[in-house]
Design an enzyme around this catalytic site. Structure first.
Site, PDB file in Angstrom:
ATOM      1  N   TRP A  84       0.831  -1.204   0.000  1.00 41.21           N
ATOM      2  CA  TRP A  84       0.000   0.000   0.000  1.00 41.21           C
ATOM      3  C   TRP A  84       0.865   1.253   0.000  1.00 41.21           C
ATOM      4  CZ3 TRP A  84      -0.662   3.892   3.774  1.00 41.21           C
ATOM      5  CH2 TRP A  84      -1.718   4.787   3.523  1.00 41.21           C
ATOM      6  N   HIS A  94     -11.959   0.637   8.334  1.00 41.34           N
ATOM      7  CA  HIS A  94     -11.288   1.463   9.341  1.00 41.34           C
ATOM      8  C   HIS A  94     -11.986   1.425  10.698  1.00 41.34           C
ATOM      9  CE1 HIS A  94      -9.097   4.115   6.119  1.00 41.34           C
ATOM     10  NE2 HIS A  94      -8.525   2.926   6.279  1.00 41.34           N
TER      11      HIS A  94
END
Length: 494
Positions: free
Chosen positions: A143, A342
Site C-alpha cells: 500500500w 477502518h
C-alpha cells in the site's frame, strides 16, 4: 442460526464520542488490571494522506469513561495503516504505514514514544507478529513504499535492528485482486508458532509456513478455501493450534462480502494444516472485526455485505457469536452505528468488548476531502458491548490475588480466588492490538486448574513459548455458569 434480543443477545452501551476516528486500538498493559485503551487515526483526527510525520492519538479509560487526546510527532511517523506487535515487556512496535519505512515504539511504563530503526523495506498494510523468541516478523505491505517484492524481515528488540529474510518470499501468500500487487500482499493472517516459525492462514486461499532463522524460508501448508481469497476477513486463534476465520472478500475494493467460515488446525511445524468448512455466518461481512472471549466463544462485529471502503453500503449491525463446541452462530443485539472499513473491536479486561471507528477519508494536501464520505461514514465514536455471559444475573468469580505476575513458559501461576474456586476454569488471552481487521497479538490459551484448597489454585502454563507467546496477557477465571471474572494482567517472559 438463532437470533437473540435484549439481555439474551447482549447489551450495547451508549455511543461514546472520541476526538479522533479510532482506526487502530491497543490495550495498555498494567497490573493489576489493564483499564486504558489507546486509539489512533492518522496525521489528522479524521483524514489520511501523504507522509506527514505525526499521528493523532486518544486514550480512553473504560473504568472512568475519561478521554484525553495527544499528538505524537517525536518519532516523525504517520502511523496510519501500520503493522503492530507487542513485545515481551509490553512495549508496542508500530511499523510503516503512511511513513512507510518508520518504526515507533510505545513504552507503557513511561507513556512515551521513541523512534526505532527503520525497516529494511518500506511498507504499509503489512502485518506483523511477535515470535516465540520475542522478535517481530513482518511481511507484505505494498500500500505504501514500492510495489511488490515485500519479503519478510525480522526485528530484534535487543539490538534494535531489522534483518531482511530473502528466503521468506511474499509471492506464495499473494491473493488475486483486480487492482494488482497494490492489494495482493495486504494484511496477512500471521500466527506465531514454535521455534520462531509463523503460520500464514490467509487471506490467500493458500496457507504457508514461514521460517525466520538464517535467511528465512517458506513452505506450503495447504489450501484453506478452493474458491475465494478472503481479504480483510476475520481470524483468531481461540484455542491452542485452533484458528477460526470467516468473511472477507475476493478483492479489497468493490467485491461482494463472504459469509464462509473455516476452522484451521495446526500442530507440527511445516506439516499441512487441517481445514474444516464450518456453517456459513448469517451475514456476509467484509471489513468486520473479531474478538475471542474468555469462555472460548468468538464475537464477530460489524462489516458490510459489499466491500467498498469509505462507504456504509450494506452495513451489518448485528454481531454473531460463534460457539466452537456446537459449531453454531447466534445473532446478537444490533449495534447503533455501522462499523465497516477502518473500524476496530478489542477485548477489555472486564470481559466486555469495545467496538468503534469507521470512515476516515483521504486528504490530498489541500485540506479538501477527495473522497466524499465526510459526515456520512466517518464515525469518531465507539460503543461497549456487554456479551450475554454478563447479562444472566449469575455471579462473577473474583481473582483476589496472583502470587507472581511474571511467569515463564512452563511456569506456574498461583491464584487465590475470593470465595470458592470450585467449578472455576481459567483462560489466558493475549492483550490485543488491532487495525484493518488484523489483531495478530490476541490468542487464547485455556488453563486447567489444580486446586490446593478451597480458594487457591495452581495453573500450569504450556512449556512452549510458541503457544504462550512472550508478552502481556489477561488472566480470566470463568465460573461453572460461563461468567468471566475481571482479568488480572500477567506477563510471560522468556
Amino acid at each position: 442460526m438463532k437470533t437473540r434480543t435484549t439481555a439474551e443477545g447482549g447489551i450495547w452501551g451508549p455511543v461514546i464520542d472520541f476526538p479522533i476516528i479510532p482506526v487502530a486500538a491497543y490495550i495498555v498493559p498494567e497490573y493489576p488490571e489493564s483499564h486504558r485503551m489507546m486509539v489512533f487515526s492518522a496525521f489528522s483526527p479524521n483524514s489520511f494522506g501523504g507522509d506527514r510525520g505525526r499521528t493523532q492519538f486518544a486514550e480512553f479509560d473504560h473504568r472512568t469513561g475519561t478521554i484525553s487526546e495527544r499528538q505524537v510527532a517525536e518519532t516523525q511517523h504517520d502511523m496510519f495503516c501500520p503493522g503492530m506487535s507487542s513485545l515481551a515487556d509490553g512495549r508496542l512496535v508500530i511499523t510503516g504505514g503512511s511513513n512507510a519505512e518508520r518504526t515507533s515504539i510505545y513504552n507503557p511504563d513511561l507513556n512515551t514514544f521513541t523512534q526505532g530503526v527503520n525497516m529494511q523495506i518500506a511498507r504499509g498494510y503489512q502485518s506483523s507478529t511477535t515470535l516465540s523468541n520475542g522478535k517481530v516478523f513482518t511481511i507484505g505491505g505494498s500500500w505504501s513504499g514500492a510495489l511488490g517484492g515485500k519479503n519478510g524481515e525480522i526485528y530484534d528488540p535487543a539490538t534494535n535492528l531489522w534483518t531482511l529474510l530473502p528466503g521468506a518470499a511474499v509471492e506464495p501468500m499473494l491473493t488475486y485482486d483486480h487492482e494488482g500487487i497494490f492489494r495482493e500482499d495486504n494484511h496477512a493472517w500471521l500466527f506465531a508458532w514454535r521455534n520462531g516459525s509463523v503460520f500464514q492462514a490467509g487471506p490467500s486461499k493458500a496457507m504457508n509456513w514461514y521460517y525466520t532463522d538464517g535467511g528465512g524460508g517458506v513452505t506450503p501448508a495447504g489450501i484453506r478455501d478452493s474458491v475465494n481469497d478472503a481479504m480483510c476477513g476475520v481470524n483468531v486463534m481461540y484455542d491452542v493450534g485452533k484458528i477460526f476465520s470467516a468473511g472477507g472478500a475476493q478483492y479489497y475494493y468493490k467485491a461482494p462480502g463472504l459469509s464462509s467460515a473455516h476452522l484451521i488446525s495446526i500442530d507440527q511445524i511445516g506439516a499441512p494444516a487441517t481445514v474444516e468448512r464450518l456453517p456459513d455466518m448469517k451475514y456476509a461481512r467484509a471489513f468486520a472485526n473479531v474478538v475471542v472471549l474468555p469462555d472460548g466463544k468468538i464475537l464477530i462485529t460489524g462489516g458490510q455485505g459489499w466491500a467498498e471502503g469509505f462507504t456504509d453500503l450494506n452495513p451489518i449491525f448485528s454481531p454473531e457469536l460463534f460457539d466452537p463446541a456446537t459449531k453454531t452462530f447466534t445473532e446478537l443485539s444490533p449495534e447503533a452505528v455501522p462499523r465497516n472499513y477502518h473500524s476496530v473491536s478489542i477485548l477489555l479486561a472486564d470481559g466486555t468488548v469495545f467496538s468503534g471507528g469507521g470512515g476516515l477519508c483521504f486528504d490530498d494536501g489541500t485540506g479538501a476531502v477527495s473522497q466524499h464520505c465526510r459526515d456520512t461514514v466517518d464515525h469518531p465514536n465507539g460503543q461497549i458491548f456487554t456479551p450475554p455471559y454478563l447479562t444472566t444475573g449469575a455471579a462473577r468469580p473474583v481473582i483476589s490475588r496472583i502470587a507472581t505476575t511474571i511467569v515463564a513458559p512452563g511456569g506456574e501461576l498461583r491464584v487465590t480466588m475470593e470465595g470458592t474456586a470450585e467449578g472455576v476454569t481459567f483462560s489466558l488471552i493475549r492483550i490485543g492490538s488491532v487495525t484493518h481487521s488484523i489483531n495478530s497479538d490476541q490468542r487464547r490459551v485455556p488453563l486447567t486448574p489444580e486446586p490446593t484448597n478451597g480458594v487457591d489454585v495452581v495453573l500450569q502454563l504450556p512449556g512452549d513459548s510458541g503457544i504462550v507467546l512472550p508478552g502481556a496477557w489477561y488472566l480470566f477465571a470463568v465460573s461453572a455458569q460461563g461468567v468471566p471474572s475481571v482479568a488480572k494482567t500477567v506477563f510471560v517472559r522468556l
